[in-house]
Design a protein around this motif. Structure first.
Motif, PDB file in Angstrom:
ATOM      1  N   GLY A   6      -3.580  56.533   3.650  1.00 14.62           N
ATOM      2  CA  GLY A   6      -2.568  57.565   3.857  1.00 14.62           C
ATOM      3  C   GLY A   6      -3.089  58.945   3.515  1.00 14.62           C
ATOM      4  N   LEU A   7      -3.850  59.049   2.418  1.00 15.95           N
ATOM      5  CA  LEU A   7      -4.435  60.326   2.034  1.00 15.95           C
ATOM      6  C   LEU A   7      -5.454  60.792   3.071  1.00 15.95           C
ATOM      7  N   ALA A   8      -6.212  59.843   3.621  1.00 16.82           N
ATOM      8  CA  ALA A   8      -7.199  60.205   4.645  1.00 16.82           C
ATOM      9  C   ALA A   8      -6.513  60.787   5.882  1.00 16.82           C
ATOM     10  N   VAL A   9      -5.346  60.233   6.232  1.00 18.23           N
ATOM     11  CA  VAL A   9      -4.593  60.757   7.380  1.00 18.23           C
ATOM     12  C   VAL A   9      -4.102  62.163   7.085  1.00 18.23           C
ATOM     13  N   ILE A  10      -3.513  62.365   5.896  1.00 19.99           N
ATOM     14  CA  ILE A  10      -3.023  63.694   5.527  1.00 19.99           C
ATOM     15  C   ILE A  10      -4.169  64.703   5.490  1.00 19.99           C
ATOM     16  N   ASP A  11      -5.312  64.276   4.980  1.00 13.58           N
ATOM     17  CA  ASP A  11      -6.485  65.144   4.922  1.00 13.58           C
ATOM     18  C   ASP A  11      -6.908  65.570   6.333  1.00 13.58           C
ATOM     19  N   LEU A  35      -4.044  51.649  11.190  1.00 16.51           N
ATOM     20  CA  LEU A  35      -3.557  53.018  11.246  1.00 16.51           C
ATOM     21  C   LEU A  35      -2.096  53.075  11.663  1.00 16.51           C
ATOM     22  N   TYR A  36      -1.677  52.216  12.585  1.00 21.58           N
ATOM     23  CA  TYR A  36      -0.280  52.211  13.004  1.00 21.58           C
ATOM     24  C   TYR A  36       0.637  51.898  11.813  1.00 21.58           C
ATOM     25  N   ASP A  37       0.233  50.963  10.977  1.00 24.01           N
ATOM     26  CA  ASP A  37       1.029  50.645   9.780  1.00 24.01           C
ATOM     27  C   ASP A  37       1.080  51.834   8.825  1.00 24.01           C
ATOM     28  N   VAL A  38      -0.071  52.475   8.633  1.00 22.57           N
ATOM     29  CA  VAL A  38      -0.134  53.641   7.744  1.00 22.57           C
ATOM     30  C   VAL A  38       0.728  54.772   8.283  1.00 22.57           C
ATOM     31  N   LEU A  39       0.648  55.036   9.586  1.00 24.15           N
ATOM     32  CA  LEU A  39       1.444  56.105  10.183  1.00 24.15           C
ATOM     33  C   LEU A  39       2.934  55.818  10.044  1.00 24.15           C
ATOM     34  N   ASP A  40       3.323  54.568  10.252  1.00 23.34           N
ATOM     35  CA  ASP A  40       4.743  54.207  10.104  1.00 23.34           C
ATOM     36  C   ASP A  40       5.224  54.474   8.684  1.00 23.34           C
ATOM     37  N   GLU A  41       4.392  54.149   7.696  1.00 25.58           N
ATOM     38  CA  GLU A  41       4.767  54.388   6.299  1.00 25.58           C
ATOM     39  C   GLU A  41       4.908  55.876   6.016  1.00 25.58           C
ATOM     40  N   GLN A  57       2.783  58.114  24.526  1.00 22.69           N
ATOM     41  CA  GLN A  57       1.762  58.135  23.481  1.00 22.69           C
ATOM     42  C   GLN A  57       2.251  58.930  22.269  1.00 22.69           C
ATOM     43  N   ARG A  58       1.963  58.402  21.078  1.00 24.17           N
ATOM     44  CA  ARG A  58       2.423  59.034  19.849  1.00 24.17           C
ATOM     45  C   ARG A  58       1.435  60.102  19.375  1.00 24.17           C
ATOM     46  N   TRP A  59       1.954  61.294  19.127  1.00 23.56           N
ATOM     47  CA  TRP A  59       1.189  62.369  18.522  1.00 23.56           C
ATOM     48  C   TRP A  59       1.833  62.687  17.173  1.00 23.56           C
ATOM     49  N   VAL A  60       1.025  62.704  16.130  1.00 24.22           N
ATOM     50  CA  VAL A  60       1.583  62.908  14.793  1.00 24.22           C
ATOM     51  C   VAL A  60       1.028  64.189  14.174  1.00 24.22           C
ATOM     52  N   HIS A  61       1.823  64.758  13.253  1.00 23.66           N
ATOM     53  CA  HIS A  61       1.387  65.932  12.498  1.00 23.66           C
ATOM     54  C   HIS A  61       2.064  65.900  11.136  1.00 23.66           C
ATOM     55  N   VAL A  62       1.499  66.616  10.182  1.00 20.47           N
ATOM     56  CA  VAL A  62       2.081  66.627   8.843  1.00 20.47           C
ATOM     57  C   VAL A  62       3.320  67.514   8.819  1.00 20.47           C
ATOM     58  N   THR A  63       4.210  67.249   7.868  1.00 17.56           N
ATOM     59  CA  THR A  63       5.394  68.069   7.642  1.00 17.56           C
ATOM     60  C   THR A  63       5.123  69.014   6.467  1.00 17.56           C
ATOM     61  N   ASP A  64       6.159  69.730   6.064  1.00 16.03           N
ATOM     62  CA  ASP A  64       6.022  70.591   4.886  1.00 16.03           C
ATOM     63  C   ASP A  64       6.517  69.889   3.630  1.00 16.03           C
ATOM     64  N   HIS A  65       6.373  68.580   3.586  1.00 13.18           N
ATOM     65  CA  HIS A  65       6.760  67.775   2.425  1.00 13.18           C
ATOM     66  C   HIS A  65       6.016  68.274   1.181  1.00 13.18           C
TER      67      HIS A  65
END
Length: 316
Positions: A6-11, A35-41, A57-65
């Protein structure tokens, strides 16, 4: 707890870019299935958001959490470190306690792990000279305050996510990596936590278990510390964390008096809540010294007020 994946994805996404699972899998060297499991979490936790592109197709980005923002601060202020490679869930939990010099044995006892486990979690920081040794104690170097802030953001997020799955109105009043003190705003949330095995009533609501029944304005507080005994010393500290007004201080003193709670025991517990000075001030009138100095950290009852309270609740 935020995993290494999860940290690697956020990074990878912390600059604000979007990416697909396939792109992230190639970049951070995890399988797409994992990765799909990590993205869902991360999506469920609110750390990521997604949009659907062509062919769904899924495109993901970080929020301002807050966790994401704390990580961005860590990156920007200490950009010479590959944090995603360095940090693990265990290292983040240990970092919580490195705001001041602490012994490994003390951290191990608080986390309920072995000293070897603490040393293993600390080893990536030791190898990068990120710790300030002080005799047998360790703390983070002064310039690593963003790491401490990130570790604390992760821990707070974990506790909030856990309790809000049961009680959406819950607010976090105090926590460490294994424990949390929370309030709720609705009767439905109170019922939900009363029915949950990992949560216990605490604060003023817990006094009834010791023969002291008080009127509660609003919903009670709850304590999360699975498989750990909730002690009277904890209840006193929770009461003061939740409300340090003069009336609550008087009630806390009443519980100390009724149960004859030893000052050393209470002080040992109070250190985790930064209440040592408050506890010391409370014991002075309990030992007969009601003449309170002007520098007292809390408002204490007069002798007449406390004696009347003892008489009202039949505490000898």
């Amino acid at each position: 707890m935020l995993t290494k994946a999860g940290l690697a994805v956020i990074d990878a996404l912390s600059t604000g870019r979007e990416a697909t699972a396939a792109e992230l899998a190639t970049e951070i060297e995890y399988s797409q299935v994992h990765l799909y499991d990590v993205l869902d979490e991360l999506l469920e936790a609110g750390l990521l958001a997604e949009r659907r592109g062509p062919n769904n197709q899924r495109w993901v980005h970080v929020t301002d959490h807050p966790v994401v923002e704390a990580y961005r601060t860590l990156q920007s202020e200490l950009d010479h470190v590959e944090w995603a490679d360095l940090l693990s869930p265990a290292t983040l939990r240990v970092c919580w306690y490195l705001d001041e010099p602490r012994r490994v044995s003390e951290i191990a006892a608080r986390l309920e792990i072995t000293r070897q486990g603490v040393h293993k979690a600390l080893s990536p920081l030791k190898h990068r000279a990120m710790l300030s040794p002080s005799g047998p104690e360790y703390a983070l170097s002064e310039d690593l305050s963003p790491l401490l802030a990130f570790a604390r953001a992760v821990v707070r997020h974990e506790h909030r996510a856990r309790v809000r799955a049961l009680a959406p109105s819950a607010t976090l009043e105090w926590c460490d990596p294994k424990r949390a003190l929370i309030r709720v705003q609705t009767a439905a949330d109170t019922e939900a936590l009363e029915a949950a095995s990992d949560w216990q009533l605490t604060g003023l609501a817990r006094f009834a278990a010791y023969g002291l029944q008080f009127f509660l304005a609003g919903e009670p507080a709850f304590w999360y510390a699975p498989d750990e005994e909730l002690t009277p010393a904890d209840v006193v500290c929770h009461t003061l964390v939740l409300d340090s007004g003069s009336r609550r201080v008087s009630y806390a003193m009443l519980l100390i008096e009724k149960l004859d709670i030893d000052q050393e025991t209470l002080t040992e517990t109070a250190q985790w809540y930064e209440l040592e000075s408050t506890v010391a001030a409370m014991y002075r009138p309990l030992e007969g010294a009601f003449d309170v100095s002007d520098d007292s950290p809390v408002v204490l009852p007069s002798e007449a007020e406390f004696m009347a309270l003892k008489e009202q609740y039949e505490v000898s």
